[in-house]
Design a protein around this motif. Structure first.
Motif, mmCIF file in Angstrom:
data_model
loop_
_atom_site.group_PDB
_atom_site.id
_atom_site.type_symbol
_atom_site.label_atom_id
_atom_site.label_comp_id
_atom_site.label_asym_id
_atom_site.label_seq_id
_atom_site.Cartn_x
_atom_site.Cartn_y
_atom_site.Cartn_z
ATOM 1 N N ARG A 75 0.840 -1.384 -0.023
ATOM 2 C CA ARG A 75 -0.079 0.049 -0.114
ATOM 3 C C ARG A 75 0.919 1.238 0.079
ATOM 4 O O ARG A 75 0.716 2.176 -0.761
ATOM 5 C CB ARG A 75 -0.749 -0.176 1.337
ATOM 6 N N HIS A 76 1.855 1.442 0.879
ATOM 7 C CA HIS A 76 2.578 2.381 0.927
ATOM 8 C C HIS A 76 3.622 2.622 -0.356
ATOM 9 O O HIS A 76 4.000 3.570 -0.924
ATOM 10 C CB HIS A 76 3.796 2.400 1.977
ATOM 11 N N GLN A 129 1.575 3.936 -3.000
ATOM 12 C CA GLN A 129 1.276 5.519 -2.965
ATOM 13 C C GLN A 129 2.802 6.239 -3.413
ATOM 14 O O GLN A 129 2.456 7.267 -3.928
ATOM 15 C CB GLN A 129 1.116 5.925 -1.363
ATOM 16 N N SER A 143 2.734 6.396 -7.352
ATOM 17 C CA SER A 143 1.974 7.078 -7.905
ATOM 18 C C SER A 143 2.234 8.470 -7.704
ATOM 19 O O SER A 143 2.018 9.262 -8.558
ATOM 20 C CB SER A 143 0.469 6.564 -7.538
ATOM 21 N N GLU A 144 2.560 8.696 -6.276
ATOM 22 C CA GLU A 144 2.851 10.402 -6.312
ATOM 23 C C GLU A 144 4.042 10.633 -6.836
ATOM 24 O O GLU A 144 4.411 11.665 -7.572
ATOM 25 C CB GLU A 144 3.269 10.483 -4.722
ATOM 26 N N LYS A 160 2.547 14.012 -7.408
ATOM 27 C CA LYS A 160 1.415 14.404 -6.264
ATOM 28 C C LYS A 160 0.211 14.868 -6.905
ATOM 29 O O LYS A 160 -0.482 15.705 -6.209
ATOM 30 C CB LYS A 160 2.166 15.152 -5.324
ATOM 31 N N HIS A 166 -3.441 14.595 -7.378
ATOM 32 C CA HIS A 166 -4.084 13.408 -6.882
ATOM 33 C C HIS A 166 -5.251 12.771 -7.715
ATOM 34 O O HIS A 166 -5.854 11.871 -7.845
ATOM 35 C CB HIS A 166 -4.972 14.165 -5.764
ATOM 36 N N ARG A 198 -3.704 10.370 -9.971
ATOM 37 C CA ARG A 198 -3.193 9.284 -9.160
ATOM 38 C C ARG A 198 -4.399 8.530 -9.228
ATOM 39 O O ARG A 198 -4.635 7.121 -9.397
ATOM 40 C CB ARG A 198 -2.727 9.507 -7.949
ATOM 41 N N GLY A 220 -3.743 3.471 -2.039
ATOM 42 C CA GLY A 220 -2.582 3.841 -2.372
ATOM 43 C C GLY A 220 -2.610 4.735 -3.419
ATOM 44 O O GLY A 220 -1.693 5.726 -3.608
ATOM 45 N N SER A 221 -3.770 4.793 -4.288
ATOM 46 C CA SER A 221 -3.737 5.709 -5.605
ATOM 47 C C SER A 221 -4.795 6.947 -4.907
ATOM 48 O O SER A 221 -4.854 7.867 -5.965
ATOM 49 C CB SER A 221 -4.344 4.917 -6.578
ATOM 50 N N GLY A 222 -5.005 7.162 -4.014
ATOM 51 C CA GLY A 222 -5.827 8.173 -3.259
ATOM 52 C C GLY A 222 -7.282 8.143 -3.075
ATOM 53 O O GLY A 222 -7.979 9.229 -2.616
#
Length: 428
Positions: free
Chosen positions: A244-245, A248, A251-252, A257, A259, A262, A315-317
């Protein structure tokens, strides 16, 4: 005079904590009842209209826009979710009061259109939002502001799962690894119980019930098996947190970043996975399969499918919560292991549910109390061992990167004091 002064201070402070805790609990209990009722309605709507999932990427754009446009204030970003609440408790950030309404809207969109999420994240962030509102309008002194934030967390968790004892302790335990905030005991206790009873008694919300049919007899062999199983469940929680991290961070970095980009990418991926698997069992909250896992066999790789769906969604927002997905992963892994281990099915499933949550949240005491409230005290000695073992063997990983490490879990890890889950994961 000295004794009278102390008595006056005690009574005044105690009264304020009870009043604020009850106020926060009542507000959070009502908003959580709305959250649970609406989530049920939206979840049923999605199940009856499978085509809704195709709009998930577009909802990602909308959600990303809302967070980018309205979720930031004075350098504080609502998109951090529970991490922002944790940082605010430690004085490193300030809760954006609109974080509650925004996360509710985001959770509703995610549940309706097929993202994999839970509920406690929304309830906790609404609790933080309401607590910050109380801090602001009642001009609460600085020393009490973070204590009320903790009570907001307690009210949110207790009301979301119908577990007021767990909620009270969860608020004191979740914000720092290795430290229990007993100074917040009174408002956390009051807010959690008030929130719970407002949700159930005033608004008539019913929570899911999970029943353990039978528990094995205690023996050295049985405790050894529980320890090995708990290690397995702890590693499952680590794998989920890392994936999950990782999603994230990736994708950031890729989308700088943004959103909106993402979430559109993540939503498209969820749609593709759903079509490939040919089932919507892993979209939304997946409560039906979670309940089914206590009674009969479920697909053997259900835990892995839910892990991937949830890691990509959050993880993608997209937003919501991670407790129910963790419950699902642990429960269905326990269900799968029942084919190889001669133990009662419902016991294995319950053990997986609790141990995986304990490892991911780094809250072993709250997880143990959760097992008591959720299963009526069945197998209490096994669940106690499972929570402690999972907590130790999950290492310094967890759901919330902002969680400070007040002290290392054990000398086994040869870890220096200080830092956070995020800094520790980067260093190692």
């Amino acid at each position: 005079m000295g004794v009278k002064s102390i008595d006056k201070t005690f009574i005044l402070t105690f009264s304020k904590w009870v009043m604020w805790g009850a106020l926060i609990g009542a507000a959070v209990g009502s908003t959580t009842a709305f959250l649970l009722t609406t989530n049920d309605f939206l979840g049923n709507t999605r199940e009856n209209h499978s085509w809704l999932i195709y709009f998930l990427p577009l909802a990602g754009i909308l959600l990303g826009y809302i967070y980018m446009k309205y979720g930031k204030k004075d350098g504080n970003d609502s998109a951090k979710g529970n991490n922002l609440i944790i940082e605010a408790v430690h004085g490193n950030a300030k809760v954006v009061r609109r974080i509650g309404p925004i996360v509710y809207l985001g959770t509703f969109l995610t549940v309706l259109l097929g993202g994999s999420t839970g509920r406690e994240g929304a309830a906790i962030q609404m609790g933080g939002s309401i607590a910050e509102t109380v801090n602001h309008y009642f001009k609460v002194n600085l020393i009490d502001t973070n204590i009320l934030l903790l009570s907001g967390i307690s009210a949110g968790f207790g009301a979301a799962f119908g577990t007021p004892i767990t909620g009270a302790v969860f608020g004191m335990e979740m914000t720092a690894l290795g430290k229990m905030r007993f100074d917040a005991l009174i408002p956390c206790l009051v807010s959690s119980f008030v929130g719970h009873y407002i949700t159930e008694s005033a608004w008539g919300v019913e929570h899911e019930s999970f029943i353990i049919q039978s528990v094995p007899e205690t023996s050295l062999k049985m405790f050894g098996m529980v320890i090995l199983l708990s290690i397995t469940f702890s590693l499952l929680s680590v794998f989920y947190c890392q994936l999950r991290h990782g999603i994230q961070s990736f994708s950031e970095k890729i989308f700088k970043k943004n959103h909106m980009s993402r979430a559109f990418f993540g939503g498209s991926f969820i749609v593709a996975l759903t079509l490939i698997l040919g089932t919507e069992e892993y979209n939304g909250r997946s409560l039906d399969m979670l309940e089914q896992s206590f009674e009969e066999n479920v697909p053997p790789f259900a835990f892995f499918a839910k892990l991937v769906f949830t890691a990509i969604t959050l993880g993608s927002g997209f937003v919501g919560g991670e407790a129910i997905p963790l419950f699902f992963m642990g429960a269905t892994l326990g269900n799968s292991l029942s084919g190889f281990i001669d133990l009662p099915l419902s016991f294995l499933v319950g053990l997986g549910l609790i141990a995986t949550f304990a490892g991911g949240a780094n809250t072993p005491i709250a997880a143990f109390l959760l097992s008591i409230e959720m299963f009526g005290g069945e197998g209490i000695e096994f669940f106690f061992i499972a929570c402690l073992i999972s907590y130790i063997f999950s290492g310094h990983h967890g759901l919330w990167p902002s969680q400070p490490i007040y002290e290392p879990k054990s000398r086994l890890y040869n870890l220096a004091y200080g830092g956070t889950i995020e800094t520790t994961e980067k260093n190692k």
